[in-house]
Design a protein around this motif. Structure first.
Motif, mmCIF file in Angstrom:
data_model
loop_
_atom_site.group_PDB
_atom_site.id
_atom_site.type_symbol
_atom_site.label_atom_id
_atom_site.label_comp_id
_atom_site.label_asym_id
_atom_site.label_seq_id
_atom_site.Cartn_x
_atom_site.Cartn_y
_atom_site.Cartn_z
ATOM 1 N N VAL A 36 24.630 -21.394 21.690
ATOM 2 C CA VAL A 36 25.358 -22.640 21.430
ATOM 3 C C VAL A 36 24.694 -23.417 20.297
ATOM 4 O O VAL A 36 25.360 -23.938 19.394
ATOM 5 N N THR A 40 26.370 -24.265 16.741
ATOM 6 C CA THR A 40 26.502 -25.643 16.278
ATOM 7 C C THR A 40 25.944 -25.790 14.868
ATOM 8 O O THR A 40 26.554 -26.439 14.000
ATOM 9 N N GLY A 43 28.352 -24.234 12.488
ATOM 10 C CA GLY A 43 29.522 -25.079 12.317
ATOM 11 C C GLY A 43 29.253 -26.235 11.372
ATOM 12 O O GLY A 43 30.051 -26.519 10.464
ATOM 13 N N ALA A 265 30.264 -19.609 14.067
ATOM 14 C CA ALA A 265 30.295 -20.774 14.957
ATOM 15 C C ALA A 265 31.397 -20.641 15.991
ATOM 16 O O ALA A 265 31.205 -20.959 17.175
ATOM 17 N N ILE A 269 30.662 -21.502 20.131
ATOM 18 C CA ILE A 269 30.850 -22.833 20.702
ATOM 19 C C ILE A 269 32.329 -23.065 20.990
ATOM 20 O O ILE A 269 33.198 -22.422 20.395
ATOM 21 N N SER A 273 34.575 -28.396 20.347
ATOM 22 C CA SER A 273 33.407 -28.718 19.529
ATOM 23 C C SER A 273 33.691 -28.439 18.057
ATOM 24 O O SER A 273 33.352 -29.240 17.177
ATOM 25 N N ILE A 277 33.685 -31.207 14.993
ATOM 26 C CA ILE A 277 32.839 -31.025 13.815
ATOM 27 C C ILE A 277 33.675 -31.009 12.541
ATOM 28 O O ILE A 277 33.222 -31.450 11.481
#
Length: 358
Positions: A36, A40, A43, A265, A269, A273, A277
């Motif tokens: 994760v 992140t 991302g 990404a 995730i 999320s 983002i």
């Protein structure tokens, strides 16, 4: 501008009234925390690079938007082919070419993303980066609306409210400025339609394969564009110093790298999320336009942006609530499956229907 960014949405498919049952004896696992965290970071890297694109394309002036588009297509294709050669990943090509419906869909997607790219580059190089940013703020709302019109999806109350507020923003900006925000709407609709096309025909393709096919489709037109420009006003390539030349060459890497970051990404995730983002990109574009490129925002445009941001807040709240309900249902389903595996009766294993997302 970008390639496969998702719009903020957690709607179930049309007709779905409850989540799929969890197989007996299985539990629902979340991705490891390390994965994760890595997703992140990827991302933020992808959307951060996309957010800085106005600076990159502004540096490509005085090349025209069409010349930049042609270079971007051809150098992206070359970069993709090098990656595939290094990975020895070519076995998928012939099976894909036999799937005519998929090839047709990829062709449509390629045309849509080419429209998106050239309009975005033209906006940046002509000093309209702020309107381009508005287009990517509107994109999630347009995608939600297309889900209703094209896919027959059902919206929740907050989603209807967000779409209505977005429509108000569009009308206000058109009235206040005395013209329809064509650039913003073209970017929003072209990317939303591109995403829809990819969802219908190309969702199973890895990002690198999809981008390779799309640039293969566009490459002949890009080559013709360069020939026409060379015979007309003349190419900027090679005439404005080595830095400018290498920036044009590097447009291929600049296109492919954030897409590959995003693909990494998306595997790690949740979609919500990713959706949250993604708002980094238009925020950064707007800041770059006002603070670094010297664009002037009228009070009317700031108000219009403010109305769009209200719509996005509503859409974000709806998505977070839906994610919370979905997680609760998944936890209850996992508990019921474990209880069933332990031999409890059906009544003890029942999941309250009030917890299903609607």
């Amino acid at each position: 501008m970008t390639d496969e960014r998702p719009a903020l949405s957690t709607r179930p498919e049309a007709g779905a009234s409850e989540p799929a049952p969890v197989p007996r004896g299985r539990t629902v696992h979340s991705p490891p925390l390390g994965e994760v965290a890595r997703g992140t970071v990827l991302g933020f890297a992808a959307y951060g690079i996309w957010g800085l694109f106005p600076l990159y394309f502004d540096a490509l002036k005085p090349a025209s938007a069409w010349e930049i588009l042609a270079h971007r297509i051809l150098w992206t294709l070359l970069f993709c082919l090098v990656l595939l050669a290094v990975q020895r990943d070519v076995a998928w090509v012939l099976p894909i070419l036999r799937r005519r419906r998929l090839v047709a869909g990829i062709t449509v997607a390629a045309v849509l993303i080419a429209v998106n790219w050239v309009v975005y580059v033209a906006a940046v190089t002509s000093g309209n980066t702020s309107e381009a940013a508005l287009g990517y703020f509107l994109n999630p709302l347009v995608t939600v609306a297309l889900g209703v019109v094209v896919l027959g999806e059902r919206l929740r109350v907050l989603q209807w409210i967000a779409v209505a507020i977005g429509l108000v923003a569009g009308v206000y900006l058109a009235v206040a400025s005395g013209r329809v925000p064509v650039v913003a709407l073209t970017l929003a609709f072209s990317f939303a339609l591109y995403s829809l096309t990819k969802k219908k025909v190309g969702a199973s393709l890895p990002a690198l394969h999809g981008l390779t096919l799309e640039t293969v489709v566009l490459a002949p037109a890009a080559a013709v564009m360069l020939v026409v420009i060379a015979g007309g006003s003349g190419l900027a390539f090679g005439d404005h110093g080595p830095v400018h030349t290498w920036l044009l060459v590097g447009s291929g890497v600049a296109t492919a790298v954030p897409l590959l970051f995003f693909a990494g990404a998306a595997r790690r995730i949740p979609l919500v999320s990713i959706g949250l983002i993604q708002f980094i990109t238009p925020v950064m574009q707007l800041l770059v336009a006002v603070l670094l490129l010297g664009e002037v925002m009228s009070p009317q445009r700031w108000i219009g942006f403010g109305i769009v941001w209200v719509a996005l807040v509503v859409l974000t709240v709806d998505s977070l609530l839906a994610l919370r309900r979905a997680r609760r249902v998944a936890a209850l389903a996992a508990g019921a499956a474990a209880a069933a595996a332990a031999g409890l009766d059906d009544e003890e294993c029942a999941i309250p229907t009030d917890d299903y997302p609607r």
